[in-house]
Design a protein around this motif. Structure first.
Motif, mmCIF file in Angstrom:
data_model
loop_
_atom_site.group_PDB
_atom_site.id
_atom_site.type_symbol
_atom_site.label_atom_id
_atom_site.label_comp_id
_atom_site.label_asym_id
_atom_site.label_seq_id
_atom_site.Cartn_x
_atom_site.Cartn_y
_atom_site.Cartn_z
ATOM 1 N N LEU A 1 0.833 -1.189 0.000
ATOM 2 C CA LEU A 1 0.000 0.000 0.000
ATOM 3 C C LEU A 1 0.872 1.245 0.000
ATOM 4 C CD1 LEU A 1 -2.560 -1.089 2.750
ATOM 5 C CD2 LEU A 1 -2.743 -1.387 0.282
ATOM 6 N N LYS A 2 0.436 2.251 -0.722
ATOM 7 C CA LYS A 2 1.138 3.525 -0.751
ATOM 8 C C LYS A 2 0.346 4.526 0.080
ATOM 9 C CE LYS A 2 3.254 6.873 -3.897
ATOM 10 N NZ LYS A 2 3.488 7.236 -5.313
ATOM 11 N N VAL A 3 0.910 4.940 1.206
ATOM 12 C CA VAL A 3 0.228 5.851 2.127
ATOM 13 C C VAL A 3 1.207 6.951 2.541
ATOM 14 C CG1 VAL A 3 -1.299 4.041 2.984
ATOM 15 C CG2 VAL A 3 0.854 4.473 4.146
ATOM 16 N N ASN B 1 5.137 12.099 4.377
ATOM 17 C CA ASN B 1 6.050 11.436 3.446
ATOM 18 C C ASN B 1 5.376 10.202 2.852
ATOM 19 O OD1 ASN B 1 8.205 13.229 4.079
ATOM 20 N ND2 ASN B 1 8.591 12.054 5.944
ATOM 21 N N PRO B 2 5.380 10.056 1.529
ATOM 22 C CA PRO B 2 4.787 8.852 0.920
ATOM 23 C C PRO B 2 5.662 7.628 1.173
ATOM 24 C CG PRO B 2 5.775 10.234 -0.760
ATOM 25 C CD PRO B 2 5.861 11.010 0.518
ATOM 26 N N ILE B 3 5.043 6.574 1.673
ATOM 27 C CA ILE B 3 5.773 5.341 1.972
ATOM 28 C C ILE B 3 5.016 4.159 1.403
ATOM 29 C CG2 ILE B 3 6.789 6.278 4.083
ATOM 30 C CD1 ILE B 3 4.700 4.697 5.664
ATOM 31 N N GLU B 4 5.725 3.054 1.258
ATOM 32 C CA GLU B 4 5.129 1.783 0.856
ATOM 33 C C GLU B 4 5.136 0.853 2.066
ATOM 34 O OE1 GLU B 4 7.409 0.322 -2.389
ATOM 35 O OE2 GLU B 4 6.603 1.767 -3.826
ATOM 36 N N ILE B 5 4.001 0.204 2.316
ATOM 37 C CA ILE B 5 3.881 -0.641 3.500
ATOM 38 C C ILE B 5 3.012 -1.851 3.179
ATOM 39 C CG2 ILE B 5 1.858 0.583 4.417
ATOM 40 C CD1 ILE B 5 3.079 0.219 7.222
ATOM 41 N N ALA C 1 -0.444 3.291 9.786
ATOM 42 C CA ALA C 1 0.694 3.904 9.103
ATOM 43 C C ALA C 1 0.624 5.428 9.121
ATOM 44 C CB ALA C 1 0.780 3.400 7.665
ATOM 45 N N THR C 2 -0.579 5.985 9.118
ATOM 46 C CA THR C 2 -0.719 7.446 9.103
ATOM 47 C C THR C 2 -0.556 8.067 10.483
ATOM 48 O OG1 THR C 2 -3.131 7.222 9.316
ATOM 49 C CG2 THR C 2 -2.232 7.398 7.087
ATOM 50 N N LYS C 3 -0.432 7.266 11.528
ATOM 51 C CA LYS C 3 -0.313 7.797 12.893
ATOM 52 C C LYS C 3 1.130 8.004 13.335
ATOM 53 C CE LYS C 3 -2.856 5.871 16.046
ATOM 54 N NZ LYS C 3 -3.494 4.817 16.864
ATOM 55 N N TYR C 4 2.091 7.435 12.603
ATOM 56 C CA TYR C 4 3.487 7.491 13.023
ATOM 57 C C TYR C 4 4.374 7.902 11.851
ATOM 58 C CZ TYR C 4 1.695 4.725 16.907
ATOM 59 O OH TYR C 4 0.970 4.285 17.986
ATOM 60 N N PRO C 5 5.523 8.481 12.160
ATOM 61 C CA PRO C 5 6.484 8.778 11.093
ATOM 62 C C PRO C 5 7.225 7.520 10.670
ATOM 63 C CG PRO C 5 7.394 9.437 13.199
ATOM 64 C CD PRO C 5 5.981 8.982 13.478
ATOM 65 N N ALA D 1 9.105 0.884 3.218
ATOM 66 C CA ALA D 1 10.109 1.642 2.480
ATOM 67 C C ALA D 1 9.508 2.964 2.030
ATOM 68 C CB ALA D 1 10.611 0.853 1.269
ATOM 69 N N TYR D 2 10.395 3.924 1.791
ATOM 70 C CA TYR D 2 9.948 5.172 1.178
ATOM 71 C C TYR D 2 9.527 4.911 -0.271
ATOM 72 C CZ TYR D 2 11.705 8.066 5.028
ATOM 73 O OH TYR D 2 11.904 8.648 6.248
#
Length: 280
Positions: free
Chosen positions: A101-103, A109-113, A150-154, A200-201
């Motif tokens: 997922l890209k969030v 910052n856009p990350i992949e998780i 994922a949106t709650k933490y850096p 990952a970023y």
């Protein structure tokens, strides 16, 4: 809905009863007692409709003309409510691997998780009647919970305070498991474990964030070096003064501190200049 135990009789005993009814019906027909014989054969046919086989680690959800009457959890050969419909529900432990997922993290910052979720059905009635296709429900809710966490933490923190997705994987996994359990309890599903499998970023900022991490690491290392160098200089001057080896005024003390700091902190090896005095 709440799971309850359905009425079930050993299937072999049910088969004997069915055979007895069939034998009695045939015997009555031979004796030209048609009505009793037909009744016994019809009863045998109705009884046969209740025979079912339940595989290990599966449950048979029994409904009788649209009414839930219970669940058979024990594997084996059973005779249950005649003319009922049995729906098999797997009780095995299963894995669900989410897609990448890209969030955006909490800093934007856009990350992949991605994550893996280990689960099993503990309430077959809820899994069958309270949600539509519980497997799809687990998939959608797992991805939703993963996005929310994922949106709650850096992605990473550059100080010692606070949680991050990369630095606190155990804590993040526990929180993800708790949130998934809250979301999936309506479907009668128990979450055994949830862990991140990919983090990952996004490609568009990966190189920039790598430079940021390198710069942060250099600054952190320099701070440690300077902190250690100051301590070493303080100990050296204090030891010299304590032993009475040399008496330094403020100007010479400042010069010595400068020379020691340069020698310790510098990236290159120090090249000392030895004062041997005048030749003449």
């Amino acid at each position: 809905m709440k799971e309850q135990k359905a009425w079930a009789l050993n299937g072999f005993i049910g088969s004997l009863l069915t055979a007895a009814l069939i034998g009695g019906g045939v015997a009555l027909l031979i004796q030209e007692s048609f009505i009793p014989g037909i009744i016994l054969l019809a009863a045998a046919a109705v009884l046969v409709s209740g025979v079912t086989v339940v595989q290990p680690n599966q449950a048979a959800v029994v409904t009788f003309f649209g009414r839930y009457v219970g669940t058979i959890r024990e594997g084996g050969f059973w005779l249950t409510v005649p003319l009922s419909v049995r729906t098999n529900v797997s009780l095995r432990v299963r894995n669900f691997n989410s897609v990448k997922l890209k969030v955006n993290d909490v800093e934007g910052n856009p990350i992949e998780i991605a994550a893996v979720v280990v689960f099993r059905v503990v309430d077959s009635a809820k899994a069958t009647f309270d949600v539509d296709k519980y497997e799809q429900f687990v998939e959608i809710q797992s991805e939703t919970a993963l996005r929310h966490v994922a949106t709650k933490y850096p992605y990473d923190v550059y100080t010692e305070a606070g949680y991050s997705l990369r630095g606190n994987s155990e804590e993040i996994a526990l929180e993800l498991s708790r949130e998934l359990q809250e979301r999936l309890s309506v479907a009668g599903v128990e979450v055994l474990e949830a862990r991140l499998t990919h983090l990952a970023y996004s490609t568009e900022i990966a190189s920039a964030m790598l430079q940021r991490q390198q710069a942060t690491a250099i600054i952190s290392a320099r701070s440690k070096i300077v902190e250690g160098a100051v301590g070493m200089v303080q100990l050296a001057i204090a030891q010299l003064e304590q032993d009475g080896v040399i008496q330094l005024d403020e100007e010479r003390k400042a010069a010595m501190i400068n020379n020691l700091l340069v020698a310790i902190v510098s990236d290159r090896s120090a090249n000392p200049i030895i004062n041997t005095g005048s030749l003449y």
